[in-house]
Design a protein around this motif. Structure first.
Motif, mmCIF file in Angstrom:
data_model
loop_
_atom_site.group_PDB
_atom_site.id
_atom_site.type_symbol
_atom_site.label_atom_id
_atom_site.label_comp_id
_atom_site.label_asym_id
_atom_site.label_seq_id
_atom_site.Cartn_x
_atom_site.Cartn_y
_atom_site.Cartn_z
ATOM 1 N N SER A 9 14.099 -3.597 33.101
ATOM 2 C CA SER A 9 14.504 -2.884 31.887
ATOM 3 C C SER A 9 15.973 -2.475 31.949
ATOM 4 O O SER A 9 16.470 -1.779 31.077
ATOM 5 C CB SER A 9 13.633 -1.641 31.682
ATOM 6 O OG SER A 9 13.792 -0.730 32.757
ATOM 7 N N SER A 10 16.665 -2.960 32.977
ATOM 8 C CA SER A 10 18.066 -2.586 33.181
ATOM 9 C C SER A 10 19.002 -3.444 32.335
ATOM 10 O O SER A 10 18.866 -4.671 32.276
ATOM 11 C CB SER A 10 18.421 -2.741 34.664
ATOM 12 O OG SER A 10 19.812 -2.681 34.853
ATOM 13 N N VAL A 11 19.951 -2.784 31.687
ATOM 14 C CA VAL A 11 20.972 -3.503 30.927
ATOM 15 C C VAL A 11 21.902 -4.252 31.889
ATOM 16 O O VAL A 11 22.410 -5.327 31.565
ATOM 17 C CB VAL A 11 21.770 -2.525 30.043
ATOM 18 C CG1 VAL A 11 22.904 -3.246 29.309
ATOM 19 C CG2 VAL A 11 20.850 -1.851 29.038
ATOM 20 N N LYS A 12 22.124 -3.696 33.070
ATOM 21 C CA LYS A 12 22.983 -4.353 34.060
ATOM 22 C C LYS A 12 22.430 -5.727 34.432
ATOM 23 O O LYS A 12 23.187 -6.693 34.576
ATOM 24 C CB LYS A 12 23.115 -3.477 35.312
ATOM 25 C CG LYS A 12 23.905 -2.200 35.086
ATOM 26 C CD LYS A 12 24.027 -1.403 36.385
ATOM 27 C CE LYS A 12 24.825 -0.128 36.153
ATOM 28 N NZ LYS A 12 24.922 0.680 37.407
ATOM 29 N N LEU A 13 21.107 -5.799 34.616
ATOM 30 C CA LEU A 13 20.490 -7.094 34.937
ATOM 31 C C LEU A 13 20.710 -8.081 33.797
ATOM 32 O O LEU A 13 21.008 -9.263 34.031
ATOM 33 C CB LEU A 13 18.996 -6.918 35.197
ATOM 34 C CG LEU A 13 18.205 -8.207 35.478
ATOM 35 C CD1 LEU A 13 18.719 -8.877 36.738
ATOM 36 C CD2 LEU A 13 16.714 -7.921 35.580
ATOM 37 N N ALA A 14 20.584 -7.605 32.553
ATOM 38 C CA ALA A 14 20.807 -8.480 31.398
ATOM 39 C C ALA A 14 22.227 -9.032 31.390
ATOM 40 O O ALA A 14 22.454 -10.219 31.124
ATOM 41 C CB ALA A 14 20.530 -7.711 30.111
ATOM 42 N N ILE A 15 23.197 -8.179 31.715
ATOM 43 C CA ILE A 15 24.598 -8.612 31.732
ATOM 44 C C ILE A 15 24.825 -9.648 32.829
ATOM 45 O O ILE A 15 25.492 -10.673 32.615
ATOM 46 C CB ILE A 15 25.529 -7.400 31.920
ATOM 47 C CG1 ILE A 15 25.446 -6.488 30.686
ATOM 48 C CG2 ILE A 15 26.971 -7.843 32.160
ATOM 49 C CD1 ILE A 15 26.174 -5.175 30.846
ATOM 50 N N VAL A 16 24.260 -9.392 34.015
ATOM 51 C CA VAL A 16 24.423 -10.331 35.135
ATOM 52 C C VAL A 16 23.806 -11.685 34.783
ATOM 53 O O VAL A 16 24.425 -12.743 34.989
ATOM 54 C CB VAL A 16 23.780 -9.756 36.415
ATOM 55 C CG1 VAL A 16 23.733 -10.819 37.513
ATOM 56 C CG2 VAL A 16 24.568 -8.540 36.905
ATOM 57 N N LEU A 17 22.582 -11.667 34.257
ATOM 58 C CA LEU A 17 21.917 -12.926 33.896
ATOM 59 C C LEU A 17 22.686 -13.653 32.797
ATOM 60 O O LEU A 17 22.816 -14.889 32.830
ATOM 61 C CB LEU A 17 20.485 -12.647 33.421
ATOM 62 C CG LEU A 17 19.481 -12.244 34.509
ATOM 63 C CD1 LEU A 17 18.170 -11.807 33.888
ATOM 64 C CD2 LEU A 17 19.241 -13.395 35.476
ATOM 65 N N LEU A 18 23.219 -12.901 31.834
ATOM 66 C CA LEU A 18 23.973 -13.518 30.741
ATOM 67 C C LEU A 18 25.237 -14.189 31.270
ATOM 68 O O LEU A 18 25.593 -15.293 30.837
ATOM 69 C CB LEU A 18 24.327 -12.454 29.698
ATOM 70 C CG LEU A 18 24.942 -12.958 28.389
ATOM 71 C CD1 LEU A 18 23.991 -13.932 27.705
ATOM 72 C CD2 LEU A 18 25.259 -11.795 27.474
ATOM 73 N N ILE A 19 25.901 -13.541 32.221
ATOM 74 C CA ILE A 19 27.109 -14.128 32.813
ATOM 75 C C ILE A 19 26.765 -15.413 33.569
ATOM 76 O O ILE A 19 27.459 -16.430 33.451
ATOM 77 C CB ILE A 19 27.798 -13.110 33.763
ATOM 78 C CG1 ILE A 19 28.396 -11.955 32.938
ATOM 79 C CG2 ILE A 19 28.888 -13.791 34.586
ATOM 80 C CD1 ILE A 19 28.935 -10.831 33.783
ATOM 81 N N ILE A 20 25.662 -15.385 34.327
ATOM 82 C CA ILE A 20 25.257 -16.571 35.092
ATOM 83 C C ILE A 20 24.885 -17.719 34.145
ATOM 84 O O ILE A 20 25.318 -18.867 34.341
ATOM 85 C CB ILE A 20 24.070 -16.240 36.013
ATOM 86 C CG1 ILE A 20 24.495 -15.225 37.084
ATOM 87 C CG2 ILE A 20 23.540 -17.505 36.681
ATOM 88 C CD1 ILE A 20 23.346 -14.711 37.942
ATOM 89 N N ILE A 21 24.104 -17.418 33.105
ATOM 90 C CA ILE A 21 23.685 -18.460 32.160
ATOM 91 C C ILE A 21 24.890 -19.032 31.430
ATOM 92 O O ILE A 21 25.009 -20.253 31.249
ATOM 93 C CB ILE A 21 22.657 -17.890 31.165
ATOM 94 C CG1 ILE A 21 21.340 -17.593 31.884
ATOM 95 C CG2 ILE A 21 22.412 -18.864 30.023
ATOM 96 C CD1 ILE A 21 20.332 -16.823 31.057
ATOM 97 N N THR A 22 25.815 -18.162 31.028
ATOM 98 C CA THR A 22 27.015 -18.627 30.332
ATOM 99 C C THR A 22 27.864 -19.513 31.240
ATOM 100 O O THR A 22 28.372 -20.558 30.815
ATOM 101 C CB THR A 22 27.850 -17.426 29.841
ATOM 102 O OG1 THR A 22 27.034 -16.599 29.000
ATOM 103 C CG2 THR A 22 29.068 -17.892 29.055
ATOM 104 N N SER A 23 28.021 -19.108 32.498
ATOM 105 C CA SER A 23 28.837 -19.876 33.451
ATOM 106 C C SER A 23 28.224 -21.247 33.719
ATOM 107 O O SER A 23 28.927 -22.263 33.719
ATOM 108 C CB SER A 23 28.985 -19.092 34.764
ATOM 109 O OG SER A 23 29.577 -17.836 34.545
ATOM 110 N N THR A 24 26.909 -21.269 33.925
ATOM 111 C CA THR A 24 26.260 -22.560 34.195
ATOM 112 C C THR A 24 26.275 -23.451 32.950
ATOM 113 O O THR A 24 26.412 -24.673 33.067
ATOM 114 C CB THR A 24 24.807 -22.346 34.665
ATOM 115 O OG1 THR A 24 24.121 -21.499 33.726
ATOM 116 C CG2 THR A 24 24.775 -21.677 36.025
ATOM 117 N N SER A 25 26.157 -22.844 31.771
ATOM 118 C CA SER A 25 26.232 -23.630 30.535
ATOM 119 C C SER A 25 27.614 -24.239 30.368
ATOM 120 O O SER A 25 27.756 -25.364 29.864
ATOM 121 C CB SER A 25 25.894 -22.755 29.327
ATOM 122 O OG SER A 25 24.572 -22.276 29.404
ATOM 123 N N LEU A 26 28.637 -23.497 30.801
ATOM 124 C CA LEU A 26 30.005 -24.028 30.743
ATOM 125 C C LEU A 26 30.139 -25.247 31.654
ATOM 126 O O LEU A 26 30.754 -26.253 31.282
ATOM 127 C CB LEU A 26 30.997 -22.937 31.150
ATOM 128 C CG LEU A 26 32.477 -23.324 31.144
ATOM 129 C CD1 LEU A 26 32.915 -23.712 29.734
ATOM 130 C CD2 LEU A 26 33.341 -22.177 31.657
#
Length: 450
Positions: A9-26
């Protein structure tokens, strides 16, 4: 269990996962997807093995990328569910404020007195708020009245619509990852291919490349025909950004190239000691032709469009473009090979002919020709409509959050000796300056009433 729930339920986890997904998508955008191993080897060399091992060449269908999407979806779902009950109660079961202290601590607040009774003050206030589209909830206790005026309540759920849209988009992405596919097809004119997971075939009737006056490629066009039950069903000319769609499959014009495995070349044969000697031969890969006037047969073994020597000192191609064309030929007298080697189109003096027997012959690669092929990307994306639905909800959520923010005015009326005191305070989730202006107008309007 509680610690795991707190983590997801942590927003920090959401930010970390979003950064990883965005980086791998790039990375998946920069590295071409679902190409042949030879193309990756030509473009990335030894790094191609590493890319294949970690599924970077088919990133969006890899289990680890789909696992990231699943974790992100789980994180969003838990975040939404833990915060939604409080929002629901606030929207549909609001509580009236009965303590003045709870209003006086608000940043947007005001107070005034009217020489009216409680009933008239309340009615005038309700009329003013209703004219500005506020919905009212009230409660009266002896000489006091408590009012709650609200509008744009849907704005409270803007973030929930965004989260729901993201969940649906992620669900569509996961469905596409498991059930969809993208495959690059190579067709020469007249070729017909079976489409994977489909009950029809695709035929390339015509392929043409258009050029600008300076020689650069302007456009590629392929005339495709869908064949089902051995009958042509649909024909269309496709080009970049204008695909063919049929039965959930989409066919894009993605590239073009040459079929170097069936190259024809023109070779000039000369004698060093006889300048007048010249023989011109046309030969295709795999052919063997006799050299006129000589007891020699020339065999054309291999053609490389962009010749280099790799780390192992082996002949390889740097790309599929004809930047450094080279042909490997052999010379035979009956069953005996008398020479072999590479000849180059752009660098004829660097021909590398190794002779088993002494020969006066020299060779020049004068021209080459290969049939062009059309590179078609076939795609099936069963989650695309789900993704569009998610995008729609996402846009609705953003519109509610930023352009339809909730507004709330809390009011306490208290009558003393025929006069009524008014204490009011307001809360707005966005655009507080605009809400402050509206709040001031409401209080000013009430002050002016006689």
């Amino acid at each position: 269990m509680k610690s795991l729930l707190k983590l997801f339920s942590s927003v920090k986890l959401a930010i970390v996962l979003l950064i990883i997904i965005t980086s791998t998508s790039l990375i998946g955008t920069l590295i071409p997807q679902q190409r042949s191993p030879s193309e990756y080897a030509a473009q990335f060399g030894q790094l191609a093995n590493l890319l294949n091992r970690f599924q970077i060449t088919d990133l969006y269908h890899s289990l680890w990328f789909l696992a990231l999407l699943f974790l992100f979806a789980l994180n969003i779902l838990i975040c939404t569910l833990t915060r939604f009950p409080a929002k629901f109660r606030k929207a549909f079961q609001p509580k009236l404020i009965k303590d003045k202290k709870n209003i006086l601590v608000l940043k947007i607040k005001d107070s005034l007195g009217k020489n009216w009774g409680l009933a008239k003050t309340k009615e005038e206030l309700k009329r003013e708020l209703s004219s500005r589209h506020y919905r009212l909830k009230e409660e009266v206790e002896e000489n006091k009245a408590f009012l709650l005026a609200r509008k744009r309540t849907l704005g409270l759920f803007g973030s929930d619509f965004v989260h729901l849209g993201l969940l649906i988009i992620l669900a569509g992405g996961i469905i596409s990852g498991f059930g969809g596919f993208r495959k690059n097809l190579t067709l020469s004119e007249g070729d017909t291919l079976d489409i994977p997971n489909a009950e029809f075939k695709l035929r390339l009737d015509k392929f043409e490349t258009e050029y600008y006056p300076d020689g650069n490629v302007r456009d590629w066009k392929s005339t495709l025909t869908v064949i089902e039950n051995e009958k042509p069903i649909l024909s269309k000319i496709i080009e970049v950004n204008h695909p063919l769609s049929y039965r959930g499959f989409v066919f894009y014009q993605s590239s073009y190239g040459w079929d170097w495995t069936n190259t024809s070349v023109g070779i000039w044969v000369k004698k060093r000691k006889d300048p007048s000697f010249l023989r011109k031969i046309d030969i295709t890969v795999g052919e063997k032709v006799s050299l006129e006037g000589e007891n020699i047969q020339i065999s054309f073994i291999q053609f490389i469009p962009d010749f280099i020597l790799n780390e192992k000192n082996e002949a390889a191609t740097r790309s599929l473009q004809p930047r450094n064309p080279a042909a490997f030929i052999e010379g035979w007298q009956e069953e005996e090979k008398i020479f072999s080697g590479w000849i180059f189109s752009q660098f004829p003096d660097f021909s590398r002919i190794h002779s088993e027997k002494e020969t006066d012959l020299s060779f020049e690669l004068k021209n080459f020709k290969a049939s062009q092929y059309s590179g078609i990307e076939a795609a099936k994306d069963p989650g695309v409509n789900i993704i569009w639905l998610g995008c729609t909800l996402l846009m609705i959520g953003l519109a509610c959050a930023f352009y339809w923010p909730s507004r709330e005015i809390k009011i306490i009326l208290e009558e003393t000796q025929g006069k009524t005191g008014v204490i009011a305070g307001g809360i707005a989730s966005k655009n507080r300056e605009d809400f402050q202006s509206e709040f001031d107008k409401i209080m000013t309007s009430l002050r002016r009433l006689r």
